[in-house]
Design a protein around this motif. Sequence first.
Motif, PDB file in Angstrom:
ATOM      1  N   LEU A 157       0.866  -1.175   0.000  1.00 45.32           N
ATOM      2  CA  LEU A 157       0.000   0.000   0.000  1.00 45.32           C
ATOM      3  C   LEU A 157       0.905   1.228   0.000  1.00 45.32           C
ATOM      4  O   LEU A 157       1.416   1.634   1.048  1.00 45.32           O
ATOM      5  CB  LEU A 157      -0.915  -0.007   1.227  1.00 45.32           C
ATOM      6  CG  LEU A 157      -1.774   1.236   1.465  1.00 45.32           C
ATOM      7  CD1 LEU A 157      -2.628   1.567   0.253  1.00 45.32           C
ATOM      8  CD2 LEU A 157      -2.631   1.059   2.707  1.00 45.32           C
ATOM      9  N   PRO A 158       1.136   1.814  -1.177  1.00 48.89           N
ATOM     10  CA  PRO A 158       2.093   2.926  -1.262  1.00 48.89           C
ATOM     11  C   PRO A 158       1.492   4.255  -0.809  1.00 48.89           C
ATOM     12  O   PRO A 158       0.277   4.394  -0.671  1.00 48.89           O
ATOM     13  CB  PRO A 158       2.424   2.965  -2.754  1.00 48.89           C
ATOM     14  CG  PRO A 158       1.171   2.499  -3.423  1.00 48.89           C
ATOM     15  CD  PRO A 158       0.581   1.461  -2.482  1.00 48.89           C
ATOM     16  N   HIS A 159       2.385   5.205  -0.576  1.00 50.64           N
ATOM     17  CA  HIS A 159       2.020   6.610  -0.320  1.00 50.64           C
ATOM     18  C   HIS A 159       1.193   6.819   0.946  1.00 50.64           C
ATOM     19  O   HIS A 159       0.415   7.762   1.031  1.00 50.64           O
ATOM     20  CB  HIS A 159       1.273   7.202  -1.518  1.00 50.64           C
ATOM     21  CG  HIS A 159       1.886   6.910  -2.839  1.00 50.64           C
ATOM     22  ND1 HIS A 159       3.180   7.291  -3.166  1.00 50.64           N
ATOM     23  CD2 HIS A 159       1.405   6.255  -3.935  1.00 50.64           C
ATOM     24  CE1 HIS A 159       3.451   6.894  -4.401  1.00 50.64           C
ATOM     25  NE2 HIS A 159       2.404   6.256  -4.886  1.00 50.64           N
ATOM     26  N   ILE A 160       1.362   5.937   1.925  1.00 51.24           N
ATOM     27  CA  ILE A 160       0.591   6.103   3.152  1.00 51.24           C
ATOM     28  C   ILE A 160       0.974   7.430   3.815  1.00 51.24           C
ATOM     29  O   ILE A 160       2.150   7.709   4.055  1.00 51.24           O
ATOM     30  CB  ILE A 160       0.794   4.903   4.115  1.00 51.24           C
ATOM     31  CG1 ILE A 160      -0.223   4.931   5.260  1.00 51.24           C
ATOM     32  CG2 ILE A 160       2.217   4.811   4.615  1.00 51.24           C
ATOM     33  CD1 ILE A 160      -1.587   4.484   4.877  1.00 51.24           C
ATOM     34  N   GLY A 161      -0.026   8.268   4.043  1.00 49.35           N
ATOM     35  CA  GLY A 161       0.204   9.571   4.664  1.00 49.35           C
ATOM     36  C   GLY A 161       0.856  10.599   3.772  1.00 49.35           C
ATOM     37  O   GLY A 161       1.267  11.667   4.250  1.00 49.35           O
ATOM     38  N   GLU A 162       0.973  10.310   2.467  1.00 50.17           N
ATOM     39  CA  GLU A 162       1.686  11.203   1.554  1.00 50.17           C
ATOM     40  C   GLU A 162       0.716  11.947   0.632  1.00 50.17           C
ATOM     41  O   GLU A 162      -0.238  11.372   0.112  1.00 50.17           O
ATOM     42  CB  GLU A 162       2.679  10.406   0.693  1.00 50.17           C
ATOM     43  CG  GLU A 162       3.709   9.613   1.481  1.00 50.17           C
ATOM     44  CD  GLU A 162       4.865  10.462   1.975  1.00 50.17           C
ATOM     45  OE1 GLU A 162       4.847  11.705   1.747  1.00 50.17           O
ATOM     46  OE2 GLU A 162       5.790   9.889   2.588  1.00 50.17           O
ATOM     47  N   TYR A 163       0.992  13.216   0.393  1.00 52.59           N
ATOM     48  CA  TYR A 163       0.209  14.021  -0.546  1.00 52.59           C
ATOM     49  C   TYR A 163       0.353  13.473  -1.964  1.00 52.59           C
ATOM     50  O   TYR A 163       1.459  13.121  -2.357  1.00 52.59           O
ATOM     51  CB  TYR A 163       0.683  15.476  -0.502  1.00 52.59           C
ATOM     52  CG  TYR A 163      -0.005  16.366  -1.508  1.00 52.59           C
ATOM     53  CD1 TYR A 163      -1.238  16.952  -1.226  1.00 52.59           C
ATOM     54  CD2 TYR A 163       0.573  16.612  -2.753  1.00 52.59           C
ATOM     55  CE1 TYR A 163      -1.872  17.765  -2.151  1.00 52.59           C
ATOM     56  CE2 TYR A 163      -0.055  17.412  -3.687  1.00 52.59           C
ATOM     57  CZ  TYR A 163      -1.273  17.984  -3.386  1.00 52.59           C
ATOM     58  OH  TYR A 163      -1.906  18.777  -4.315  1.00 52.59           O
ATOM     59  N   PRO A 164      -0.705  13.411  -2.758  1.00 49.65           N
ATOM     60  CA  PRO A 164      -2.108  13.752  -2.464  1.00 49.65           C
ATOM     61  C   PRO A 164      -2.952  12.531  -2.084  1.00 49.65           C
ATOM     62  O   PRO A 164      -4.138  12.495  -2.342  1.00 49.65           O
ATOM     63  CB  PRO A 164      -2.572  14.334  -3.794  1.00 49.65           C
ATOM     64  CG  PRO A 164      -1.868  13.470  -4.809  1.00 49.65           C
ATOM     65  CD  PRO A 164      -0.517  13.109  -4.199  1.00 49.65           C
TER      66      PRO A 164
END
Length: 211
Positions: A157-164
């Motif tokens: 699950l990539p980009h956890i907590g990352e914009y956007p």
Amino acid sequence: MELLLVSYLAGTKTITANYLSKLSSKTITFIPTAGNVEPYTGFIDEGIAMLKDLGYQLHLLDISKFEEPVLVQELERATCVCISGGNTFYLLQELKKKHLTELLARRIREGMFYIGESAGAIITAPGIEYNQIMDDKTLAPALTDYTALNVFDHSVLPHIGEYPFETSSRETLERYRNSLKLIPLNNHEAVLVNDRGYTILRETDPERKAL
């Protein structure tokens, strides 16, 4: 088998350099296909620049633009494949159109180096349907089977907590955390997978403080 799965390639330079240090070749087959349907593809350019800065030559191979025999030949002889991010459903659609999923899975199991960024990491799971909150499935109208490479029994699950993706990544985690073996990664983390299991790595190069 040993593969490196990342959320954001340009954010994991030291991790990537360490992984590639055992690669005998200086050429990487780079597949940017997932970005074809994305309005923003700067992350692909950043990933390419980072790999070149590490001293590697990139052979760009857009799955959507070549016929199946050419793609098969290229993937059979590749020593390292890097699949960048973008729309996961479109990426899998194009791989399935050219009947490449089984070939790619076999080459990974044979020991071919593999780097997957975001969409490229997600497709290593048994299936990709869990990513429907973050990615638009309608951009892959020909895709009806969400079965992926299945070389890793967990789901990145990539980009956890990352914009956007703050909201969509969190919603994905909440919806699927009890039904799938999810591995959430922020943009400076990676998961190194081999036959013995997996290890979470965090970028700690001089340009970034340790997380």
